[in-house]
Each structure stands twice: as structure tokens, then as C-alpha cells.
Design a protein around this motif. Structure first.
Motif, PDB file in Angstrom:
ATOM      1  N   ASN A  23     -15.641  16.265  38.811  1.00 53.65           N
ATOM      2  CA  ASN A  23     -14.872  15.109  38.369  1.00 53.65           C
ATOM      3  C   ASN A  23     -13.474  15.590  38.003  1.00 53.65           C
ATOM      4  OD1 ASN A  23     -13.692  13.225  36.311  1.00 53.65           O
ATOM      5  ND2 ASN A  23     -15.549  12.066  36.772  1.00 53.65           N
ATOM      6  N   THR A  24     -12.490  15.238  38.800  1.00 54.89           N
ATOM      7  CA  THR A  24     -11.141  15.796  38.610  1.00 54.89           C
ATOM      8  C   THR A  24     -10.471  15.292  37.328  1.00 54.89           C
ATOM      9  OG1 THR A  24     -10.258  14.051  40.051  1.00 54.89           O
ATOM     10  CG2 THR A  24     -10.768  16.189  41.064  1.00 54.89           C
ATOM     11  N   GLU A  25     -10.844  14.105  36.851  1.00 58.15           N
ATOM     12  CA  GLU A  25     -10.261  13.630  35.592  1.00 58.15           C
ATOM     13  C   GLU A  25     -10.732  14.489  34.424  1.00 58.15           C
ATOM     14  OE1 GLU A  25     -10.895   9.515  34.889  1.00 58.15           O
ATOM     15  OE2 GLU A  25     -10.062   8.858  36.811  1.00 58.15           O
ATOM     16  N   VAL A  26     -12.027  14.781  34.404  1.00 61.29           N
ATOM     17  CA  VAL A  26     -12.575  15.630  33.347  1.00 61.29           C
ATOM     18  C   VAL A  26     -11.988  17.038  33.445  1.00 61.29           C
ATOM     19  CG1 VAL A  26     -14.682  16.712  32.455  1.00 61.29           C
ATOM     20  CG2 VAL A  26     -14.707  14.304  33.137  1.00 61.29           C
ATOM     21  N   THR A  27     -11.914  17.574  34.660  1.00 64.45           N
ATOM     22  CA  THR A  27     -11.374  18.917  34.859  1.00 64.45           C
ATOM     23  C   THR A  27      -9.918  18.993  34.426  1.00 64.45           C
ATOM     24  OG1 THR A  27     -12.884  19.267  36.710  1.00 64.45           O
ATOM     25  CG2 THR A  27     -10.999  20.754  36.551  1.00 64.45           C
ATOM     26  N   ALA A  28      -9.149  17.962  34.736  1.00 69.07           N
ATOM     27  CA  ALA A  28      -7.736  17.925  34.346  1.00 69.07           C
ATOM     28  C   ALA A  28      -7.590  17.969  32.830  1.00 69.07           C
ATOM     29  CB  ALA A  28      -7.062  16.682  34.911  1.00 69.07           C
ATOM     30  N   GLN A  29      -8.407  17.189  32.116  1.00 69.77           N
ATOM     31  CA  GLN A  29      -8.328  17.179  30.654  1.00 69.77           C
ATOM     32  C   GLN A  29      -8.800  18.504  30.075  1.00 69.77           C
ATOM     33  OE1 GLN A  29      -6.948  14.580  28.786  1.00 69.77           O
ATOM     34  NE2 GLN A  29      -6.987  16.222  27.253  1.00 69.77           N
ATOM     35  N   PHE A  30      -9.822  19.077  30.673  1.00 68.89           N
ATOM     36  CA  PHE A  30     -10.339  20.371  30.232  1.00 68.89           C
ATOM     37  C   PHE A  30      -9.243  21.438  30.322  1.00 68.89           C
ATOM     38  CE2 PHE A  30     -12.324  24.441  31.448  1.00 68.89           C
ATOM     39  CZ  PHE A  30     -13.139  24.667  30.352  1.00 68.89           C
ATOM     40  N   LEU A  37      -1.286  22.901  29.140  1.00 71.93           N
ATOM     41  CA  LEU A  37      -0.373  22.653  30.252  1.00 71.93           C
ATOM     42  C   LEU A  37      -0.223  21.150  30.489  1.00 71.93           C
ATOM     43  CD1 LEU A  37      -1.575  25.351  32.834  1.00 71.93           C
ATOM     44  CD2 LEU A  37       0.419  25.445  31.338  1.00 71.93           C
ATOM     45  N   PRO A  38       0.938  20.722  30.969  1.00 69.70           N
ATOM     46  CA  PRO A  38       1.163  19.294  31.262  1.00 69.70           C
ATOM     47  C   PRO A  38       0.535  18.912  32.603  1.00 69.70           C
ATOM     48  CG  PRO A  38       3.135  20.544  31.770  1.00 69.70           C
ATOM     49  CD  PRO A  38       2.159  21.532  31.189  1.00 69.70           C
ATOM     50  N   VAL A  39      -0.783  18.804  32.648  1.00 64.48           N
ATOM     51  CA  VAL A  39      -1.498  18.539  33.904  1.00 64.48           C
ATOM     52  C   VAL A  39      -1.469  17.046  34.223  1.00 64.48           C
ATOM     53  CG1 VAL A  39      -3.666  18.817  35.145  1.00 64.48           C
ATOM     54  CG2 VAL A  39      -3.013  20.478  33.381  1.00 64.48           C
ATOM     55  N   ALA A  40      -0.922  16.721  35.374  1.00 58.20           N
ATOM     56  CA  ALA A  40      -0.911  15.321  35.813  1.00 58.20           C
ATOM     57  C   ALA A  40      -2.133  15.021  36.678  1.00 58.20           C
ATOM     58  CB  ALA A  40       0.366  15.018  36.593  1.00 58.20           C
ATOM     59  N   SER A  41      -2.476  15.950  37.554  1.00 59.51           N
ATOM     60  CA  SER A  41      -3.627  15.752  38.437  1.00 59.51           C
ATOM     61  C   SER A  41      -4.180  17.109  38.856  1.00 59.51           C
ATOM     62  CB  SER A  41      -3.234  14.941  39.675  1.00 59.51           C
ATOM     63  OG  SER A  41      -2.263  15.645  40.445  1.00 59.51           O
ATOM     64  N   VAL A  42      -5.405  17.094  39.348  1.00 60.80           N
ATOM     65  CA  VAL A  42      -6.102  18.313  39.762  1.00 60.80           C
ATOM     66  C   VAL A  42      -6.849  18.053  41.057  1.00 60.80           C
ATOM     67  CG1 VAL A  42      -8.072  19.815  39.217  1.00 60.80           C
ATOM     68  CG2 VAL A  42      -6.414  19.274  37.450  1.00 60.80           C
ATOM     69  N   LYS A  43      -6.894  19.065  41.918  1.00 65.63           N
ATOM     70  CA  LYS A  43      -7.786  19.008  43.071  1.00 65.63           C
ATOM     71  C   LYS A  43      -8.580  20.305  43.120  1.00 65.63           C
ATOM     72  CE  LYS A  43      -4.553  20.741  46.612  1.00 65.63           C
ATOM     73  NZ  LYS A  43      -3.942  20.436  47.935  1.00 65.63           N
ATOM     74  N   LEU A  44      -9.826  20.211  43.587  1.00 68.39           N
ATOM     75  CA  LEU A  44     -10.690  21.381  43.652  1.00 68.39           C
ATOM     76  C   LEU A  44     -10.518  22.074  44.995  1.00 68.39           C
ATOM     77  CD1 LEU A  44     -14.013  20.136  42.036  1.00 68.39           C
ATOM     78  CD2 LEU A  44     -12.102  21.316  40.967  1.00 68.39           C
ATOM     79  N   GLU A 211     -16.824  10.967  26.594  1.00 69.26           N
ATOM     80  CA  GLU A 211     -17.915  10.057  26.944  1.00 69.26           C
ATOM     81  C   GLU A 211     -18.140  10.056  28.453  1.00 69.26           C
ATOM     82  OE1 GLU A 211     -16.708   6.333  25.347  1.00 69.26           O
ATOM     83  OE2 GLU A 211     -17.299   6.823  23.278  1.00 69.26           O
ATOM     84  N   GLN A 212     -17.045  10.153  29.199  1.00 72.75           N
ATOM     85  CA  GLN A 212     -17.145  10.226  30.651  1.00 72.75           C
ATOM     86  C   GLN A 212     -17.857  11.518  31.075  1.00 72.75           C
ATOM     87  OE1 GLN A 212     -13.387   9.693  32.612  1.00 72.75           O
ATOM     88  NE2 GLN A 212     -14.165  10.271  34.633  1.00 72.75           N
ATOM     89  N   ALA A 213     -17.497  12.614  30.421  1.00 73.94           N
ATOM     90  CA  ALA A 213     -18.149  13.888  30.728  1.00 73.94           C
ATOM     91  C   ALA A 213     -19.631  13.840  30.367  1.00 73.94           C
ATOM     92  CB  ALA A 213     -17.462  15.025  29.974  1.00 73.94           C
TER      93      ALA A 213
END
Length: 323
Positions: A23-30, A37-44, A211-213
Motif C-alpha cells: 500500500n503506497t499510501e501507508v509506505t509513504a507515511q512510514f 522526508l517530505p514524501v509526496a508519493s511512493v512507488k515500489l 487505521e488504514q494500515a
């Protein structure tokens, strides 16, 4: 008994952790929380696939534990989940970083970038490790490392292509689950991930992302195939840890029996040695008595020195010492 947030969830199991980080949203927040870091988005880039190993009888469903994520600014982050203690784990994590940097440079070489300009293409590669066992000899559950000046602790930061602010060349973060304490004063934005992966009750009201995680690790919301993988994997691990407990018990019993056997042998040897020393001491005492008796007979004129020496198997010169 330790209280669990979810009875059936095992966030540190590689299969479950892989599902969380898919889940890229969870990974980005993690990553945002742990690396600041100022993470806007993540891809695996790697780590989203579930694989079956060739030795299916042992571990039918296995995932690559390592996760390689790429941030929107190009920064790469390796995430490693480590359950069992490994002596060289920290060095292995550093090796992963070095290998990834090397692979990135090889890619640029294939694209025709001259060796002289490769350093301009270099992108930062960081690592986050979530470990069940502690690796550092203190009470802190979180350790963060970067390149710093030995005297004033100034970070060594450089400019990377495509990133506005300067970044540290290397950063490594460790979350140690077993060191978690509810009253910790460490940054809760980081601590909450120890609570999450340690399956511990949240000490603060969980935000929406947590909660999403949590919903991701709930097996009741998984597909039948995923449940099958999880159940079989859990049985494998339960059997494995039961085997480890059995081996430990057998080893401890063998040690106790060895100590008991060694103690018994020691007692027997001690008794034997005591008997031998006692006999030797008795013989020596009798020898002294015999010498004294013959010396008295010689002094009283009942025996000559020559005869007295002969009875004691001594030369007359040696016998003179007793007179």
C-alpha cells in the motif's frame, strides 16, 4: 500475557509486512515519519511479489522481505523486516545499500553516461530496519544514523540531482520491537510504527493512516488465497518455533546431564585420589616410624650403623643424617 492489538494478525511475518508495504499510501507515511522526508508519493521497485520457494515442503509461500521504494524525488529506501537475530545483520543491511547504489550506477553506464559524470547521477539510498530482537546495548527503541562531523555533529550533506535541498549521503534507521515501553519519551510519529509492527495497543488515538494500515493486516479482509497462504505460513512458523523450543530444551537437558556426569566423575576421581594419597601418606608415616626405631637401636648399641643402614636400604652416609 502480553496484550495484542489484533489476536490473529502477525505484522512482523514477511507475508503480512509485504502486504502492508504494497500500500503506497501507508509506505509513504512510514518513510515520511521515520526519515523525516517530505514524501509526496511512493512507488515500489521491488518487494511487492509473493513467491513460492523450490523447497515447498518447508516454506510453501515466501516473500522477499526487502522492500525497495522510490520516492517522488528519486530517493530510494530499502525496508527490511528482521525477526530472528542475525550476527551480521547490520553489515548485511549496509551491503544492500551498497549493492543498490552500484546497480543504479550500472544503469547509468548502460545509458551511456561517462564515468567522469557518474557522481552527478548519484541518488541517495537509505534504509529502515524493523527488528524484533535488539541490536544495540541501550534502552532506546529507535536508532538513527547518518554521516556527521565527529566534533560538532554537523551532518555531511550534498546536493543531489533533482532534489532541491541538500541530503545526507547515507541514513539508516532501526526500530527494535523488544525495547518498546509504553512510557517512552521518543518521537511518537516513529514509536507508533513499533506499536503497529509489534501488534501492541496504541498509546495515542490512531490517525486515519494507522487505521488504514490496521485494516490491511486483518486476515478477515483478505482473499481466500491470501488466507490460505497466511494460515499455512503461520503453521510453518509455529512448527519452526516449536522445534527451536524443543532443541533448546534438549540442549539445556544435555548440559545439565553433562554437568551431573562431570560432577560424579569429579567426585569419584577425588575419592580415588584421596585413597591413593592416603595410602602414600600411611606408607610414609610407617617409614618414619621404622627409621626412628632403628636409629634408637643403633644409638642404644643394639645395632651397628652398617646393619641399620642395610635394613633401611640406605648407604651408611645416608643413614648418618638420621643419627
Amino acid at each position: 500475557m502480553k496484550q495484542l492489538r489484533h489476536k490473529d494478525a502477525r505484522p512482523m511475518m514477511d507475508l503480512v509486512a509485504k502486504k502492508v508495504f504494497s500500500n503506497t499510501e501507508v509506505t509513504a507515511q512510514f518513510i515520511r515519519d521515520l526519515l523525516d522526508l517530505p514524501v509526496a508519493s511512493v512507488k515500489l521497485l521491488d518487494g511487492a511479489q509473493i513467491h513460492a520457494k523450490p523447497y515447498k515442503d518447508l516454506l510453501p509461500f515466501v516473500t522477499h522481505v526487502d522492500v525497495l521504494a522510490e520516492l517522488d524525488d528519486g530517493t530510494q529506501v530499502i525496508i527490511e523486516i528482521q525477526v530472528a537475530m542475525q550476527v551480521d545483520f547490520i553489515k548485511r543491511l549496509w551491503l544492500y545499500i551498497c549493492e543498490q547504489v552500484s546497480q543504479n550506477l550500472d544503469k547509468y553506464k548502460k545509458e551511456g553516461v561517462d564515468t567522469h559524470y557518474l557522481s552527478q547521477e548519484l541518488i541517495p539510498v537509505y534504509a529502515i530496519a524493523i527488528t524484533e530482537k535488539p541490536y544495540f546495548d541501550d534502552n532506546r527503541a529507535i536508532h538513527m544514523f547518518s554521516m556527521r562531523d565527529d566534533e560538532n555533529r554537523e551532518e555531511l550533506k550534498v546536493k543531489f540531482k533533482g532534489i532541491e535541498e541538500k541530503r545526507n549521503l547515507i541514513r539508516m534507521v532501526f526500530l527494535e520491537i523488544e525495547k518498546y515501553r509504553e512510557n517512552t519519551m521518543e518521537n511518537y510519529q516513529k514509536i507508533r510504527w513499533i506499536e503497529f509492527f509489534g501488534n501492541k495497543p496504541y498509546t495515542h488515538e490512531p490517525e486515519k493512516i494507522m487505521e488504514q494500515a490496521d485494516s490491511i493486516i486483518n486476515p478477515r479482509k483478505w482473499s481466500e488465497e491470501e488466507k490460505s497462504m497466511f494460515d499455512e505460513r503461520r503453521r510453518d512458523f509455529d512448527g519452526y518455533y516449536a522445534h527451536l523450543a524443543y532443541v533448546k530444551e534438549e540442549k539445556e537437558q544435555a548440559i545439565v546431564e553433562g554437568l551431573q556426569q562431570g560432577l560424579q566423575q569429579g567426585i569419584e576421581q577425588g575419592l580415588q585420589q584421596g585413597r591413593e594419597e592416603g595410602i602414600e601418606q600411611g606408607i610414609a608415616q610407617e617409614r618414619v616410624k621404622t627409621i626412628n626405631m632403628i636409629v634408637d637401636l643403633v644409638k642404644e648399641g643394639n645395632l651397628t650403623k652398617e646393619i641399620g643402614a642395610r635394613k633401611l636400604n640406605l648407604s651408611e652416609q645416608e643413614f648418618e643424617k638420621y643419627l
